[in-house]
Design an enzyme around this catalytic site. Structure first.
Site, mmCIF file in Angstrom:
data_model
loop_
_atom_site.group_PDB
_atom_site.id
_atom_site.type_symbol
_atom_site.label_atom_id
_atom_site.label_comp_id
_atom_site.label_asym_id
_atom_site.label_seq_id
_atom_site.Cartn_x
_atom_site.Cartn_y
_atom_site.Cartn_z
ATOM 1 N N HIS A 122 -3.295 -16.983 -9.531
ATOM 2 C CA HIS A 122 -2.031 -16.486 -8.996
ATOM 3 C C HIS A 122 -1.567 -17.516 -7.984
ATOM 4 O O HIS A 122 -2.034 -17.562 -6.873
ATOM 5 C CB HIS A 122 -2.287 -15.136 -8.318
ATOM 6 C CG HIS A 122 -1.052 -14.477 -7.808
ATOM 7 N ND1 HIS A 122 0.083 -14.339 -8.557
ATOM 8 C CD2 HIS A 122 -0.780 -13.890 -6.618
ATOM 9 C CE1 HIS A 122 1.000 -13.705 -7.850
ATOM 10 N NE2 HIS A 122 0.494 -13.420 -6.665
ATOM 11 N N GLY A 127 0.816 -1.216 0.000
ATOM 12 C CA GLY A 127 0.000 0.000 0.000
ATOM 13 C C GLY A 127 0.846 1.259 0.000
ATOM 14 O O GLY A 127 0.597 2.199 -0.764
HETATM 15 N N1 APR Z 1 -8.438 -2.659 7.610
HETATM 16 C C1 APR Z 1 -7.432 -1.918 7.102
HETATM 17 N N2 APR Z 1 -6.156 -2.326 7.059
HETATM 18 C C2 APR Z 1 -5.890 -3.537 7.560
HETATM 19 C C3 APR Z 1 -6.895 -4.375 8.088
HETATM 20 C C4 APR Z 1 -8.215 -3.883 8.110
HETATM 21 N N3 APR Z 1 -9.240 -4.603 8.611
HETATM 22 N N4 APR Z 1 -6.334 -5.528 8.506
HETATM 23 C C5 APR Z 1 -5.024 -5.436 8.226
HETATM 24 N N5 APR Z 1 -4.754 -4.226 7.660
HETATM 25 C C6 APR Z 1 -3.461 -3.689 7.226
HETATM 26 C C7 APR Z 1 -2.331 -3.995 8.194
HETATM 27 O O1 APR Z 1 -2.376 -3.165 9.328
HETATM 28 C C8 APR Z 1 -1.114 -3.763 7.310
HETATM 29 O O2 APR Z 1 -0.639 -2.435 7.421
HETATM 30 O O3 APR Z 1 -3.034 -4.284 6.012
HETATM 31 C C9 APR Z 1 -1.632 -4.026 5.901
HETATM 32 C C10 APR Z 1 -0.987 -5.230 5.227
HETATM 33 O O4 APR Z 1 0.336 -4.908 5.029
HETATM 34 P P1 APR Z 1 1.538 -5.957 4.995
HETATM 35 O O5 APR Z 1 1.359 -6.961 6.064
HETATM 36 O O6 APR Z 1 2.806 -5.169 4.919
HETATM 37 O O7 APR Z 1 1.303 -6.727 3.626
HETATM 38 P P2 APR Z 1 1.803 -6.283 2.179
HETATM 39 O O8 APR Z 1 3.183 -6.756 1.950
HETATM 40 O O9 APR Z 1 1.503 -4.846 1.973
HETATM 41 O O10 APR Z 1 0.851 -7.176 1.275
HETATM 42 C C11 APR Z 1 -0.531 -6.897 1.204
HETATM 43 O O11 APR Z 1 -0.769 -7.955 -0.897
HETATM 44 O O12 APR Z 1 0.702 -9.166 -2.195
HETATM 45 C C12 APR Z 1 -0.355 -9.249 -1.295
HETATM 46 O O13 APR Z 1 0.023 -11.319 -0.123
HETATM 47 C C13 APR Z 1 0.058 -9.932 -0.004
HETATM 48 O O14 APR Z 1 -2.160 -10.153 0.874
HETATM 49 C C14 APR Z 1 -0.976 -9.411 0.949
HETATM 50 C C15 APR Z 1 -1.230 -7.992 0.427
#
Ligand code: APR
Length: 321
Positions: A186, A25
């Site tokens: 995927h 994000g």
């Molecule tokens: N509402 C909003 N944000 C949320 C919620 C929610 N209910 N639950 C979790 N999050 C946020 C977390 O706080 C975290 O900041 O989602 C974010 C996920 O970030 P990361 O764990 O860093 O994951 P990331 O590497 O960004 O990947 C995101 O993309 O490629 C796919 O497999 C990967 O499913 C994953 C997604």
């Protein structure tokens, strides 16, 4: 540098809301604003996290010379009137967590994020990034009233980009001359199609031996896992963010790029009622066309297998909701 797109006569920049301020994000936010593509609203459940990232990125604005705004928030009201909503929120699979556990948790997060985003942006195009991608994209569509062409999943662009990288490495040619084609789900059952992968128009089947092609395909299938192994914590995010940005650009600029997206199939390739990676024309209306290219019997079987596996996971995910 791309020009900014203005969506109305009052010179308003396009607005992209990104749900989930994790690695994907925040990197996507950076790509979008630094390339002057859109204003960004970055939302996360963790208090302070999206605000901190937004402030940090804003403090770089003068140095990066862009004119897009980014705001960080924990409140969906700030996502109001988005042109595109990107869902990256979710959790990663941790040791001891089964695939079904992950499915259950992410299904809940993604469907809640969809409902809340939808309330404020009913006319947006929804781009899904959270894994398991094809299943999450289906859930977003199924649990919303969105037309199927306004929902799509990001995976094929990433898988193709990975394959292109490995082809360029192998042949020692510029990545800019390489075009990859990866269909299907995927995951392990993705379907790279070598005869549609080209280097300046030449199919790689003319340039590489079948054994080498198999090796590159296997590395592409393991592409996500290879990065997880190297990083030790977390998963890939630079190329996933670039892939989402590429799709967003095609939507905002109505570029009609032909790319692989997880799109809703209704009979194409003999598949029905699911989202799967297929070649699509993507523009300002979302998925504007699905192209049906000729597949061999073996490729059709792999696609069917991929579809069955996605369908099974969809049924499990639906049972959790
Ligand atoms: N509402 C909003 N944000 C949320 C919620 C929610 N209910 N639950 C979790 N999050 C946020 C977390 O706080 C975290 O900041 O989602 C974010 C996920 O970030 P990361 O764990 O860093 O994951 P990331 O590497 O960004 O990947 C995101 O993309 O490629 C796919 O497999 C990967 O499913 C994953 C997604």
């Amino acid at each position: 540098m791309a020009e900014s797109i203005y969506l109305s006569s009052c010179n308003k920049l396009a607005k992209v809301s990104i749900i989930g301020a994790g690695n994907v994000g925040r990197t996507l936010s950076q790509r979008l604003i630094e390339r002057n593509l859109a204003d960004v609203c970055l939302l996360d459940i963790v208090e302070g996290l999206p605000q901190g990232i937004a402030l940090d990125l804003t403090e770089a604005q003068g140095l990066q010379s862009h004119h897009c705004e980014i705001m960080g928030t924990n409140n969906y009201v700030d996502t109001k009137d988005s042109d595109i909503v990107v869902i990256t929120a979710g959790v990663a699979r941790k040791p001891g967590m089964s695939r079904d556990d992950l499915l259950k948790i992410n299904a809940k997060i993604v469907t809640e994020a969809t409902q809340k985003s939808l309330y404020y942006s009913p006319n947006a195009i929804y781009l899904i990034v959270t894994n398991p991608l094809d299943v999450m994209t289906y859930l977003v569509w199924k649990t919303s009233d969105l037309p199927y062409d306004r929902v799509m999943g990001m995976a094929g662009v990433l898988d193709s980009a990975r394959l292109e990288t490995f082809i360029a490495f192998e042949l020692g040619v510029s990545i800019h001359d390489v075009q990859g084609m990866v269909l299907g789900g995927h995951g392990d059952l993705m379907l790279p199609i070598p005869r549609y992968c080209t280097v300046s128009g030449i199919p790689i089947t003319e340039l590489l031996s079948p054994e080498t092609i198999d090796k590159l395909i296997q590395r592409t299938r393991d592409g996500g896992a290879e990065i997880v192994r190297l990083l030790k914590t977390g998963s890939a995010y630079f190329a996933p963010a670039s892939s989402a940005c590429y799709m967003i650009e095609s939507i905002l600029f109505n570029q009609s790029r032909l790319l692989t997206a997880a799109a809703y199939v209704q009979g194409e390739y003999g598949l029905n009622d699911l989202f799967l990676g297929v070649p699509c024309r993507v523009g300002s209306n979302g998925v504007e066309q699905i192209l049906e290219i000729k597949l061999t019997t073996e490729e059709r079987e792999i696609l069917q297998r991929s579809a069955r596996s996605v369908r099974d996971s969809i049924d499990i995910a639906l049972s959790f909701l």
